[in-house]
Design a protein around this motif. Structure first.
Motif, PDB file in Angstrom:
ATOM      1  N   LEU A  24       0.808  -1.230   0.000  1.00 25.24           N
ATOM      2  CA  LEU A  24       0.000   0.000   0.000  1.00 25.24           C
ATOM      3  C   LEU A  24       0.844   1.284   0.000  1.00 25.24           C
ATOM      4  O   LEU A  24       0.595   2.177  -0.819  1.00 25.24           O
ATOM      5  N   PRO A  25       1.830   1.438   0.898  1.00 29.00           N
ATOM      6  CA  PRO A  25       2.609   2.691   0.890  1.00 29.00           C
ATOM      7  C   PRO A  25       3.280   2.950  -0.454  1.00 29.00           C
ATOM      8  O   PRO A  25       3.272   4.081  -0.951  1.00 29.00           O
ATOM      9  N   LEU A  26       3.832   1.896  -1.060  1.00 31.54           N
ATOM     10  CA  LEU A  26       4.502   2.029  -2.348  1.00 31.54           C
ATOM     11  C   LEU A  26       3.518   2.432  -3.445  1.00 31.54           C
ATOM     12  O   LEU A  26       3.776   3.347  -4.237  1.00 31.54           O
TER      13      LEU A  26
ATOM     14  N   LYS B  28      -0.240  18.889 -11.845  1.00 37.84           N
ATOM     15  CA  LYS B  28      -0.237  19.479 -10.509  1.00 37.84           C
ATOM     16  C   LYS B  28       1.023  19.051  -9.765  1.00 37.84           C
ATOM     17  O   LYS B  28       1.701  18.095 -10.148  1.00 37.84           O
ATOM     18  N   LYS B  29       1.293  19.765  -8.672  1.00 35.39           N
ATOM     19  CA  LYS B  29       2.386  19.360  -7.801  1.00 35.39           C
ATOM     20  C   LYS B  29       1.922  18.192  -6.944  1.00 35.39           C
ATOM     21  O   LYS B  29       0.791  18.181  -6.461  1.00 35.39           O
ATOM     22  N   LYS B  30       2.794  17.215  -6.775  1.00 38.88           N
ATOM     23  CA  LYS B  30       2.429  16.044  -5.977  1.00 38.88           C
ATOM     24  C   LYS B  30       2.120  16.469  -4.542  1.00 38.88           C
ATOM     25  O   LYS B  30       2.953  17.068  -3.868  1.00 38.88           O
ATOM     26  N   PRO B  31       0.907  16.171  -4.055  1.00 42.00           N
ATOM     27  CA  PRO B  31       0.537  16.611  -2.702  1.00 42.00           C
ATOM     28  C   PRO B  31       1.122  15.699  -1.627  1.00 42.00           C
ATOM     29  O   PRO B  31       1.367  14.511  -1.870  1.00 42.00           O
ATOM     30  N   ALA B  32       1.338  16.272  -0.461  1.00 40.56           N
ATOM     31  CA  ALA B  32       1.685  15.439   0.701  1.00 40.56           C
ATOM     32  C   ALA B  32       0.389  14.837   1.235  1.00 40.56           C
ATOM     33  O   ALA B  32      -0.684  15.398   1.063  1.00 40.56           O
ATOM     34  N   PHE B  33       0.516  13.683   1.846  1.00 39.98           N
ATOM     35  CA  PHE B  33      -0.685  13.070   2.416  1.00 39.98           C
ATOM     36  C   PHE B  33      -0.397  12.618   3.845  1.00 39.98           C
ATOM     37  O   PHE B  33       0.742  12.249   4.178  1.00 39.98           O
ATOM     38  N   PRO B  34      -1.407  12.670   4.714  1.00 37.09           N
ATOM     39  CA  PRO B  34      -1.187  12.292   6.116  1.00 37.09           C
ATOM     40  C   PRO B  34      -0.848  10.813   6.254  1.00 37.09           C
ATOM     41  O   PRO B  34      -1.321   9.974   5.485  1.00 37.09           O
ATOM     42  N   LYS B  35      -0.036  10.492   7.248  1.00 29.63           N
ATOM     43  CA  LYS B  35       0.373   9.096   7.463  1.00 29.63           C
ATOM     44  C   LYS B  35      -0.827   8.202   7.764  1.00 29.63           C
ATOM     45  O   LYS B  35      -0.815   7.006   7.479  1.00 29.63           O
ATOM     46  N   GLU B  36      -1.867   8.801   8.361  1.00 33.52           N
ATOM     47  CA  GLU B  36      -3.048   8.005   8.723  1.00 33.52           C
ATOM     48  C   GLU B  36      -3.765   7.445   7.498  1.00 33.52           C
ATOM     49  O   GLU B  36      -4.574   6.523   7.616  1.00 33.52           O
ATOM     50  N   LEU B  37      -3.478   8.001   6.306  1.00 30.23           N
ATOM     51  CA  LEU B  37      -4.170   7.541   5.097  1.00 30.23           C
ATOM     52  C   LEU B  37      -3.893   6.063   4.829  1.00 30.23           C
ATOM     53  O   LEU B  37      -4.797   5.315   4.451  1.00 30.23           O
TER      54      LEU B  37
ATOM     55  N   SER C 221     -12.125  12.938   1.203  1.00 34.16           N
ATOM     56  CA  SER C 221     -12.624  12.257   0.006  1.00 34.16           C
ATOM     57  C   SER C 221     -12.511  10.741   0.149  1.00 34.16           C
ATOM     58  O   SER C 221     -13.377   9.994  -0.322  1.00 34.16           O
ATOM     59  N   PHE C 222     -11.462  10.287   0.817  1.00 31.69           N
ATOM     60  CA  PHE C 222     -11.292   8.849   1.027  1.00 31.69           C
ATOM     61  C   PHE C 222     -12.332   8.326   2.017  1.00 31.69           C
ATOM     62  O   PHE C 222     -12.894   7.244   1.819  1.00 31.69           O
ATOM     63  N   LYS C 223     -12.573   9.104   3.088  1.00 32.16           N
ATOM     64  CA  LYS C 223     -13.577   8.692   4.075  1.00 32.16           C
ATOM     65  C   LYS C 223     -14.966   8.633   3.442  1.00 32.16           C
ATOM     66  O   LYS C 223     -15.748   7.713   3.709  1.00 32.16           O
ATOM     67  N   ASP C 224     -15.263   9.634   2.592  1.00 32.62           N
ATOM     68  CA  ASP C 224     -16.558   9.636   1.913  1.00 32.62           C
ATOM     69  C   ASP C 224     -16.696   8.428   0.994  1.00 32.62           C
ATOM     70  O   ASP C 224     -17.762   7.806   0.915  1.00 32.62           O
ATOM     71  N   TYR C 225     -15.616   8.108   0.306  1.00 31.30           N
ATOM     72  CA  TYR C 225     -15.627   6.961  -0.615  1.00 31.30           C
ATOM     73  C   TYR C 225     -15.892   5.668   0.145  1.00 31.30           C
ATOM     74  O   TYR C 225     -16.723   4.841  -0.251  1.00 31.30           O
ATOM     75  N   LEU C 226     -15.192   5.480   1.246  1.00 38.21           N
ATOM     76  CA  LEU C 226     -15.353   4.253   2.033  1.00 38.21           C
ATOM     77  C   LEU C 226     -16.724   4.209   2.704  1.00 38.21           C
ATOM     78  O   LEU C 226     -17.316   3.130   2.843  1.00 38.21           O
ATOM     79  N   ARG C 227     -17.228   5.370   3.109  1.00 37.41           N
ATOM     80  CA  ARG C 227     -18.532   5.402   3.775  1.00 37.41           C
ATOM     81  C   ARG C 227     -19.642   4.968   2.815  1.00 37.41           C
ATOM     82  O   ARG C 227     -20.584   4.279   3.196  1.00 37.41           O
ATOM     83  N   LEU C 228     -19.500   5.321   1.543  1.00 36.27           N
ATOM     84  CA  LEU C 228     -20.493   4.917   0.544  1.00 36.27           C
ATOM     85  C   LEU C 228     -20.483   3.403   0.327  1.00 36.27           C
ATOM     86  O   LEU C 228     -21.495   2.807  -0.030  1.00 36.27           O
ATOM     87  N   ARG C 229     -19.319   2.803   0.542  1.00 33.51           N
ATOM     88  CA  ARG C 229     -19.189   1.362   0.304  1.00 33.51           C
ATOM     89  C   ARG C 229     -19.299   0.536   1.581  1.00 33.51           C
ATOM     90  O   ARG C 229     -19.251  -0.683   1.542  1.00 33.51           O
ATOM     91  N   ARG C 230     -19.424   1.241   2.719  1.00 36.48           N
ATOM     92  CA  ARG C 230     -19.665   0.548   3.991  1.00 36.48           C
ATOM     93  C   ARG C 230     -20.871   1.209   4.645  1.00 36.48           C
ATOM     94  O   ARG C 230     -20.720   2.041   5.541  1.00 36.48           O
TER      95      ARG C 230
ATOM     96  N   ARG D 258      -6.917  -3.483  13.558  1.00 37.19           N
ATOM     97  CA  ARG D 258      -6.947  -3.301  12.107  1.00 37.19           C
ATOM     98  C   ARG D 258      -6.535  -1.891  11.695  1.00 37.19           C
ATOM     99  O   ARG D 258      -6.021  -1.687  10.592  1.00 37.19           O
ATOM    100  N   ALA D 259      -6.775  -0.936  12.579  1.00 43.06           N
ATOM    101  CA  ALA D 259      -6.430   0.462  12.287  1.00 43.06           C
ATOM    102  C   ALA D 259      -5.048   0.824  12.807  1.00 43.06           C
ATOM    103  O   ALA D 259      -4.692   2.006  12.838  1.00 43.06           O
ATOM    104  N   ASN D 260      -4.269  -0.191  13.216  1.00 44.99           N
ATOM    105  CA  ASN D 260      -2.911   0.033  13.735  1.00 44.99           C
ATOM    106  C   ASN D 260      -2.899   1.022  14.895  1.00 44.99           C
ATOM    107  O   ASN D 260      -1.996   1.855  15.020  1.00 44.99           O
ATOM    108  N   GLY D 261      -3.947   0.943  15.733  1.00 43.19           N
ATOM    109  CA  GLY D 261      -4.003   1.768  16.924  1.00 43.19           C
ATOM    110  C   GLY D 261      -4.577   3.157  16.718  1.00 43.19           C
ATOM    111  O   GLY D 261      -4.710   3.925  17.685  1.00 43.19           O
ATOM    112  N   ASN D 262      -4.942   3.509  15.492  1.00 39.97           N
ATOM    113  CA  ASN D 262      -5.478   4.842  15.219  1.00 39.97           C
ATOM    114  C   ASN D 262      -6.959   4.880  15.605  1.00 39.97           C
ATOM    115  O   ASN D 262      -7.798   4.225  14.979  1.00 39.97           O
ATOM    116  N   GLN D 263      -7.290   5.655  16.645  1.00 37.18           N
ATOM    117  CA  GLN D 263      -8.658   5.662  17.167  1.00 37.18           C
ATOM    118  C   GLN D 263      -9.655   6.281  16.194  1.00 37.18           C
ATOM    119  O   GLN D 263     -10.808   5.861  16.118  1.00 37.18           O
TER     120      GLN D 263
END
Length: 473
Positions: free
Chosen positions: A332-334, A349-358, A394-403, A443-448
């Motif tokens: 996944l990270p790769l 566009k310039k490549k955006p940084a993304f949070p580690k929690e992603l 946008s990722f949370k919205d995507y997953l929420r639609l599918r869960r 499953r969330a690696n400790g992320n509450q």
């Protein structure tokens, strides 16, 4: 040639007495050891070993030019994998001991019982074959490197399972037998086929065809081509894709969608290496390498009668199964980093940084669309982002639609399929709730925050449940 010996690994007999060479060759052939190479000039031995793959050497000790005693240490030094049996006309214990110390596999006199000498050669043959098999296993599956990593440059992975697949692909690269690639939609089956084509070093083209949605006539016309006048509207001769793939590779995707009639045509192509363009009575031959792919379970289909059994087994000369993304989440990270870079480049566009929690958030999703779904998800996020650091909304919205359960919908599951069906005693509501929270955190690696998203509750509610459990414990 006897199946006990490889045709590329003969027994090399070295003796200046040509009569003995002829006699012993006949003796070995009488017991099925027929792959034999004779050498009456000891000066040619090292030249033969340098140019040919030899399985076993039977070496006379006393010869003009170069004696066996001189050759033995050189052979052992340069070709230690080849068992060497020493033979001599003299029964000298000291000489035998010296030869064994120098690395000989065994020692016999020419006056020894013939059965003992044959048995010794057979043991050496068995040892040589075991060594060759072990080398192949190491080369194709156990070594942690690839001979041609450049062929896999378009497949981003550092997963061990995928690496084993690459090593297997290298071992079958030059075969002319069909290859069947299986795996779910979106795992990258065509990329694997392209890598196989690159490894084969074939000079012809890589020609893909997706069989999904093709009826019998369209399939035959697309694959085999047609003659002028073959049907209404055929105002000129058309080459089929199989002809375009001459000297190269034909990749036929989604073969599970083929009708039984099209399967029959495909079977004839595989068995005879011949095909008939529509409207022609003269068969054409093909030398292309054929690779097939499917996301369907062909074994179940042939059991149900929707896929020909003879074609199913014909396709199984070489089989490659690509694991789904949910079974290689270490990639996944790769992949995320790669798709952010590609998406930014495509959208200028310039490549955006993304949070580690992603990465942790995405790791909680099973990706039914696999790598293709992940790529589309990231490209969509890149197209809408405006800030320096990408938002996870946008990722949370995507997953929420599918869960749907994240929005409070409870999915009814038959009792026989619940996680508690096999438990002899049910946990209490409090215990079950606490265990569910722990599993979400794992499953969330400790992320509450992500664990709360998975459970359809707020982070505060999850934190409260943890505190309640701590008090009760």
């Amino acid at each position: 040639m006897d199946k006990q010996l490889s045709p590329v690994s003969p027994i090399l007999l070295v003796d200046d007495e040509e009569a003995w060479l002829h006699s012993f060759s006949l003796t070995l052939r009488s017991v099925g050891l027929s792959n034999i190479r004779c050498c009456a000039d000891s000066r040619k031995v090292m030249e033969i070993l340098a140019s040919e793959e030899v399985g076993v050497i039977v070496l006379d000790l006393t010869m003009p030019h170069l004696s066996g005693e001189t050759l033995l240490p050189e052979i052992v030094r340069e070709h230690p994998q080849i068992p060497v049996i020493i033979i001599t006309g003299l029964d000298l214990v000291d000489t035998a001991v010296q030869c064994m110390k120098l690395g000989a596999f065994d020692y016999y006199t020419k006056v020894s019982e013939e059965t003992r000498l044959i048995a010794g050669v057979q043991r050496a043959v068995d040892l040589s074959r075991l060594r060759q098999e072990n080398d192949l296993l190491k080369e194709h599956f156990l070594k942690d490197k690839l001979d041609h990593p450049e062929a896999f440059s378009r497949i981003a992975t550092h997963n061990k399972g995928m690496r084993s697949i690459f090593q297997y692909m290298e071992s079958i690269a030059n075969t002319s037998e069909p290859v069947l690639i299986s795996g779910e939609t979106g795992v990258g089956k065509e990329l694997i086929a392209q890598a196989l084509h690159a490894l084969s070093k074939r000079k012809g083209e890589f020609v893909p065809l997706n069989a999904a949605g093709l009826d019998d006539t369209m399939f035959a016309d697309t694959l085999f081509g047609h003659k002028k006048g073959a049907f209404t509207g055929a105002d000129q001769t058309r080459r089929g894709l199989i002809e375009q793939a001459t000297g190269g590779t034909l990749f036929l995707d989604e073969i599970g969608d083929l009708s039984l009639l099209s399967q029959t045509k495909l079977l004839r192509l595989l068995q005879e290496r011949e095909y008939l363009p529509l409207g022609s009575d003269l068969p054409k031959r093909t030398d292309c390498r054929m690779i097939f792919a499917t996301h369907q379970n062909l074994q179940e289909m042939q059991t149900e009668g929707t896929f020909r059994k003879d074609l199913y087994y014909r396709l199984h000369a070489h089989r490659i199964h690509i694991p789904p993304l949910r079974e290689r989440l270490d990639d996944l990270p790769l992949l995320v980093d790669l798709f952010f870079e590609e998406g930014a480049a495509r959208l200028n566009k310039k490549k955006p940084a993304f949070p580690k929690e992603l990465i942790s958030l995405l790791g909680t999703y099973d990706f039914p669309g696999n790598i293709r779904e992940l790529q589309n998800m990231i490209f969509d996020a890149v197209s809408t982002h405006k800030n320096r650091t990408l938002s996870m909304d946008s990722f949370k919205d995507y997953l929420r639609l599918r869960r749907p359960h994240l929005d409070g919908e409870v999915k009814k599951v038959p009792q026989t399929q619940t996680p508690f069906s096999d438990l002899p005693q049910l946990p209490s509501i409090k215990e079950a709730s606490y265990l569910l929270v722990l599993e979400a955190l794992n499953r969330a690696n400790g992320n509450q925050t992500i664990a709360a998203e998975m459970l359809g509750i707020t982070r505060q509610a999850l934190n409260w449940r943890l505190k309640q459990a701590d008090r009760e414990i």
